[in-house]
Design an enzyme around this catalytic site. Structure first.
Site, PDB file in Angstrom:
ATOM      1  N   GLY A   1     -38.878  49.778  21.096  1.00 40.44           N
ATOM      2  CA  GLY A   1     -39.352  49.591  19.584  1.00 40.44           C
ATOM      3  C   GLY A   1     -38.354  50.389  18.605  1.00 40.44           C
ATOM      4  O   GLY A   1     -37.727  51.293  18.924  1.00 40.44           O
TER       5      GLY A   1
ATOM      6  N   GLN B   1     -36.073  54.858  11.111  1.00 43.32           N
ATOM      7  CA  GLN B   1     -35.197  55.195  12.179  1.00 43.32           C
ATOM      8  C   GLN B   1     -33.727  54.534  11.597  1.00 43.32           C
ATOM      9  O   GLN B   1     -32.508  54.831  12.264  1.00 43.32           O
ATOM     10  CB  GLN B   1     -35.584  54.579  13.443  1.00 43.32           C
ATOM     11  CG  GLN B   1     -36.638  55.546  13.827  1.00 43.32           C
ATOM     12  CD  GLN B   1     -36.856  54.920  15.392  1.00 43.32           C
ATOM     13  OE1 GLN B   1     -37.502  53.931  15.453  1.00 43.32           O
ATOM     14  NE2 GLN B   1     -36.192  55.741  16.590  1.00 43.32           N
TER      15      GLN B   1
ATOM     16  N   CYS C   1     -37.202  58.256  22.774  1.00 46.75           N
ATOM     17  CA  CYS C   1     -37.108  57.633  21.230  1.00 46.75           C
ATOM     18  C   CYS C   1     -35.491  57.661  21.211  1.00 46.75           C
ATOM     19  O   CYS C   1     -34.682  58.562  21.260  1.00 46.75           O
ATOM     20  CB  CYS C   1     -37.579  58.782  20.082  1.00 46.75           C
ATOM     21  SG  CYS C   1     -37.489  58.373  18.456  1.00 46.75           S
ATOM     22  N   LEU C   2     -35.238  56.402  20.338  1.00 49.72           N
ATOM     23  CA  LEU C   2     -33.818  56.204  19.949  1.00 49.72           C
ATOM     24  C   LEU C   2     -33.251  57.232  19.059  1.00 49.72           C
ATOM     25  O   LEU C   2     -31.967  57.395  18.961  1.00 49.72           O
ATOM     26  CB  LEU C   2     -33.687  54.692  19.541  1.00 49.72           C
ATOM     27  CG  LEU C   2     -33.827  53.494  20.426  1.00 49.72           C
ATOM     28  CD1 LEU C   2     -34.177  52.493  19.986  1.00 49.72           C
ATOM     29  CD2 LEU C   2     -33.089  53.710  21.600  1.00 49.72           C
TER      30      LEU C   2
ATOM     31  N   HIS D   1     -46.404  55.083  18.973  1.00 46.75           N
ATOM     32  CA  HIS D   1     -45.203  55.612  18.668  1.00 46.75           C
ATOM     33  C   HIS D   1     -44.700  55.270  17.452  1.00 46.75           C
ATOM     34  O   HIS D   1     -44.011  56.029  16.564  1.00 46.75           O
ATOM     35  CB  HIS D   1     -44.392  55.437  20.062  1.00 46.75           C
ATOM     36  CG  HIS D   1     -43.034  56.119  19.927  1.00 46.75           C
ATOM     37  ND1 HIS D   1     -42.716  57.011  20.739  1.00 46.75           N
ATOM     38  CD2 HIS D   1     -41.910  56.091  19.159  1.00 46.75           C
ATOM     39  CE1 HIS D   1     -41.179  57.572  20.278  1.00 46.75           C
ATOM     40  NE2 HIS D   1     -40.809  56.735  19.461  1.00 46.75           N
ATOM     41  N   GLU D   2     -44.294  53.755  17.357  1.00 43.66           N
ATOM     42  CA  GLU D   2     -43.728  53.200  16.114  1.00 43.66           C
ATOM     43  C   GLU D   2     -44.586  53.647  14.954  1.00 43.66           C
ATOM     44  O   GLU D   2     -43.859  53.973  13.799  1.00 43.66           O
ATOM     45  CB  GLU D   2     -43.401  51.967  16.283  1.00 43.66           C
ATOM     46  CG  GLU D   2     -42.571  51.586  17.672  1.00 43.66           C
ATOM     47  CD  GLU D   2     -41.343  52.289  17.753  1.00 43.66           C
ATOM     48  OE1 GLU D   2     -40.771  52.723  16.725  1.00 43.66           O
ATOM     49  OE2 GLU D   2     -40.846  52.400  19.011  1.00 43.66           O
TER      50      GLU D   2
ATOM     51  N   HIS E   1     -43.850  56.977  13.472  1.00 39.26           N
ATOM     52  CA  HIS E   1     -42.692  57.157  12.635  1.00 39.26           C
ATOM     53  C   HIS E   1     -42.694  56.575  11.340  1.00 39.26           C
ATOM     54  O   HIS E   1     -42.148  57.133  10.502  1.00 39.26           O
ATOM     55  CB  HIS E   1     -41.603  56.058  13.146  1.00 39.26           C
ATOM     56  CG  HIS E   1     -40.721  56.544  14.552  1.00 39.26           C
ATOM     57  ND1 HIS E   1     -40.034  57.778  14.340  1.00 39.26           N
ATOM     58  CD2 HIS E   1     -40.542  56.126  15.653  1.00 39.26           C
ATOM     59  CE1 HIS E   1     -39.356  58.026  15.310  1.00 39.26           C
ATOM     60  NE2 HIS E   1     -39.749  56.970  16.136  1.00 39.26           N
TER      61      HIS E   1
END
Ligand SMILES: [Zn+2]
Length: 154
Positions: A47, A52, A91-92, A133-134, A137
């Site tokens: 995701g 991000q 997480c990226l 999670h997304e 953000h």
């Protein structure tokens, strides 16, 4: 289509509130294409949320590598949460770190697709985790804020 640079923690843009999308024109379409390209280029992410890549818009994309393909969520709202599950998240924007996070077992989300058409989705297991999670953000929240116990370095 282009691969954008993923913003890393502690960049302050990751802590800001993303803005509602009202225009589904070419700029938004390019942003969505770029989010998908950037997610796929990352190799190991499932995701990616617009903040991000440094763009404060309420959009995220998810690719669970299943038959559903890439899922695009614009202006998502989690309208119900049920039960509880805990899993290991990464997480990226926080490469190399992992931690245990508790999330709802199922969520119901209302969102718009990339053309602006509303849809509703009920998700469980990993998809529910990923949506939570997304979605966090978009409100400047990172999984590290919610980790139970130690954050583990890979
Ligand atoms: Zn993340």
């Amino acid at each position: 289509m282009a691969i954008r640079k993923i913003v890393l923690d502690p960049d302050p843009v990751l802590r800001k509130q993303a803005r509602e999308v009202t225009d589904f024109g070419p700029r938004t379409q390019t942003l969505i294409d770029d989010l998908i390209d950037t997610l796929h280029h990352s190799g190991n992410g499932i995701g990616l949320a617009s903040p991000q890549v440094g763009v404060l818009r309420r959009i995220f994309v998810i690719d669970m590598q299943d038959e559903a393909g890439v899922r695009v969520f614009v202006n998502p709202r989690i309208i119900s949460r049920k039960g509880q599950q805990s899993s290991t998240e990464g997480c990226l924007s926080i490469p190399g770190y992992w931690g245990e996070v508790e999330r709802p077992a199922t969520v119901k989300v209302q969102a718009q697709d990339r053309q602006g058409h509303p849809f509703e989705l009920e998700a469980e297991e990993l998809l529910a985790v990923c949506i939570c999670h997304e979605n966090d953000h978009l409100d400047g929240v990172l999984f590290t804020d919610k980790v139970i116990g130690e954050l583990v370095k890979a």
